[in-house]
Enzyme design. Structure first.
Site, short mmCIF file in Angstrom:
data_model
loop_
_atom_site.label_atom_id
_atom_site.label_comp_id
_atom_site.label_asym_id
_atom_site.label_seq_id
_atom_site.Cartn_x
_atom_site.Cartn_y
_atom_site.Cartn_z
N SER A 195 -35.09 15.63 -15.80
CA SER A 195 -35.32 16.16 -14.29
C SER A 195 -34.63 15.01 -13.64
O SER A 195 -35.18 13.97 -13.59
CB SER A 195 -36.86 16.42 -13.76
OG SER A 195 -36.71 16.72 -12.85
N LYS A 236 -32.19 19.15 -15.43
CA LYS A 236 -32.67 19.89 -14.40
C LYS A 236 -32.06 19.02 -13.25
O LYS A 236 -32.21 17.90 -13.19
CB LYS A 236 -34.17 20.14 -14.51
CG LYS A 236 -34.78 20.06 -13.25
CD LYS A 236 -36.28 20.62 -13.50
CE LYS A 236 -37.49 19.92 -12.69
NZ LYS A 236 -38.90 20.47 -13.07
N LYS A 288 -32.79 18.45 -9.13
CA LYS A 288 -33.40 18.75 -8.00
C LYS A 288 -32.26 19.09 -6.67
O LYS A 288 -31.27 18.48 -6.81
CB LYS A 288 -33.97 17.50 -7.54
CG LYS A 288 -35.52 17.06 -8.40
CD LYS A 288 -36.33 18.01 -8.61
CE LYS A 288 -37.62 17.79 -9.18
NZ LYS A 288 -38.79 18.56 -9.31
N ASP A 298 -34.02 22.76 -9.51
CA ASP A 298 -35.37 22.99 -8.96
C ASP A 298 -35.46 22.59 -7.58
O ASP A 298 -34.90 21.50 -7.19
CB ASP A 298 -36.12 22.07 -9.89
CG ASP A 298 -37.71 21.99 -9.55
OD1 ASP A 298 -38.15 22.98 -8.52
OD2 ASP A 298 -38.51 21.25 -9.96
N GLU A 307 -35.64 27.06 -10.41
CA GLU A 307 -37.14 26.78 -10.48
C GLU A 307 -37.64 26.74 -8.79
O GLU A 307 -37.14 25.89 -8.07
CB GLU A 307 -37.37 25.40 -11.13
CG GLU A 307 -38.89 25.19 -11.17
CD GLU A 307 -39.22 23.93 -11.86
OE1 GLU A 307 -38.26 23.44 -12.89
OE2 GLU A 307 -40.34 23.32 -12.04
N ASP A 331 -43.07 27.24 -10.81
CA ASP A 331 -43.74 26.06 -10.99
C ASP A 331 -45.04 25.96 -9.95
O ASP A 331 -46.27 26.69 -10.34
CB ASP A 331 -43.00 24.97 -10.68
CG ASP A 331 -43.60 23.52 -10.80
OD1 ASP A 331 -44.98 23.53 -10.70
OD2 ASP A 331 -42.92 22.57 -10.72
N LYS A 336 -47.69 23.49 -16.10
CA LYS A 336 -48.17 21.92 -15.91
C LYS A 336 -49.73 22.03 -16.30
O LYS A 336 -50.20 22.81 -15.21
CB LYS A 336 -47.86 21.56 -14.53
CG LYS A 336 -46.25 21.18 -14.48
CD LYS A 336 -45.92 20.53 -13.14
CE LYS A 336 -44.40 20.64 -12.85
NZ LYS A 336 -44.06 20.08 -11.43
N GLY A 340 -43.44 18.40 -16.04
CA GLY A 340 -43.92 17.10 -16.06
C GLY A 340 -44.23 16.66 -14.40
O GLY A 340 -43.69 17.20 -13.55
#
Ligand code: OSB
Ligand code: MG
Length: 411
Positions: free
Chosen positions: A162, A188, A190, A216, A244, A269, A293, A323
């Site tokens: 990530s 991934k 952000k 995400d 995400e 998420d 998670k 995570g």
């Protein structure tokens, strides 16, 4: 002042000579401070160091299991914080377990959830600690204790990385290329409004069509904002594995609207706080993939329920393990969970060295050149040793809650 006596779940009365259960005696709460090697930026803020709440649950014989609370310092990812979790554990959750007849780790979730709302990350720290303690008591590795006799348990779990928000597309491209070269199976990115389409496009062009890429947003977009809506639709052009949590955690209807407009699968998420939210996602078609998670959903029992209902859905809903910048202790739980068969997509399970100059466990978590993290399958419990000298040296707060009384000690 009104004092309400909270109703506890009914005691389970075993017959004489039956299984004595977990025999939980004492819970140690510890706050440690760990600086990240590099700041991690998401749409909700920048993290440069973690304040982590570690719990340690002792049974009558002195055996113990560790747990890690994934709540952050501030209520930005969700409403919980390390301080609300500390309070909840000490005041309401630990008394539900200590000196009570708790038969199985699988019973802990119901015991903590009945008539105590929310505080899922606080509950999860204790619940997963109880699973680890039970694994120690039974002499089993945590992953195998959790997976039981399910077929297809993994011995290594595939991982992605990530990558936090960067100042420029160029900086993000460099990090993505380094991640691909290191072997990560998924990258991934952000995103946030204003740092989205151009960044994702630059990375897709640089890494080529064969790399599993995703974005995400950590709930940063709103369909009511025309520019946000247009940016989310534009991301559909980059063949992302998934997008995400583009919208707010409670926006299951908006997410269903967006999912109907996109080819790209939405992954939830923040929205998935328990199994009922997972069922709602499936029924409303608010997304097609779930990031589990265990901290966010209250622990392993709820994670297993979500894993199983997703596997049974038609079509099946793939899940993967997210995570929360956990220390090596929390990572042990995520790796054990990700060894279950429906964790069919690479997780956010980067090795210790990606986050920390020194992790709190030995051996540290590693990843091979194919992006695989080995699952400990022989040693009982977590499968890694907690470095007690090191965690003592970085402890900033310590408290013990026991069956009879609670005491405070400051390290
Ligand atoms: O949304 O998945 C997230 C970290 C903190 C809070 C939320 C998230 C993340 C990550 C990092 O993406 C995953 C990791 O631990 O490497
Ligand atoms: Mg996320």
């Amino acid at each position: 002042m009104n004092v309400i006596t909270n109703r506890m779940p009914a005691e389970k009365h075993g017959t004489a000579g039956s299984d004595p259960g977990l025999q939980l005696e004492r819970i140690q709460l510890r706050e440690i401070e760990l600086p990240l090697k590099a700041p991690f930026e998401t749409s909700f803020g920048i993290t440069s160091r973690r304040r982590v709440l570690i719990v340690r649950i002792f049974d009558k014989s002195g055996a113990s299991g560790y747990g890690e609370c994934t709540a952050m310092e501030e209520p930005f990812y969700n409403h919980e914080t390390i301080d609300t979790a500390w309070l909840a554990i000490r005041e309401w959750l630990a008394p539900r377990l200590l000196g009570q007849s708790v038969e199985r780790a699988a019973d802990v979730h119901a015991r903590l959830a009945t008539n105590i709302r929310g505080h899922s990350m606080a509950k999860a720290a204790l619940e997963m600690g109880a699973w680890a303690l039970e694994a120690v008591q039974l002499g089993r590795p945590l992953s195998r204790h959790l997976g039981g006799d399910r077929p297809g348990l993994r011995t290594a779990v595939p991982t992605g990385i990530s990558l936090g928000l960067q100042a420029t597309p160029r900086a993000l491209v460099e990090r993505a290329q380094a991640a691909v070269a290191a072997g990560y199976q998924k990258v991934k990115l952000k995103i946030e409004p204003g740092r989205d389409v151009a960044f994702v496009q630059a990375v897709r062009e640089a890494v080529g069509p064969d790399i599993e890429l995703m974005a995400d947003a950590n709930a940063a977009y709103s369909l009511e904002d025309a520019a946000h809506h247009a940016a989310l639709k534009a991301l559909d052009a980059f063949d992302l594995l998934m997008l995400e949590q583009p919208l707010g955690a409670d926006e299951l209807l908006g997410l269903a609207t967006l999912q109907a407009e996109l080819k790209t699968a939405l992954c939830l998420d923040e929205s998935i706080t328990d199994r009922s939210r997972a069922k709602a996602m499936v029924a409303l078609q608010s997304g097609r993939i779930i990031n589990i998670k265990p901290g966010r959903v209250g622990g392993f029992t709820e994670s297993l329920a979500i894993h199983d209902l997703c596997a049974a859905a038609s079509p099946p809903v793939p899940v993967w393990c997210g995570g929360m910048l956990e220390s090596g202790i929390g990572r042990a739980y995520n790796v054990a969970l990700a060894s279950l068969p429906n964790f069919s997509l690479p997780g956010d399970l980067s090795p210790s060295a990606r986050y920390w100059a020194r992790d709190v466990v030995t051996p540290e978590w590693t990843m091979n050149g194919e992006g695989l993290v080995p699952v400990p399958t022989t040693a009982p419990g977590l499968g890694v040793e907690v470095d007690t000298d090191f965690i003592d040296s970085i402890t900033t707060r310590l408290e013990v809650v026991s069956k009879r009384c609670s005491g405070v000690a400051v390290a």
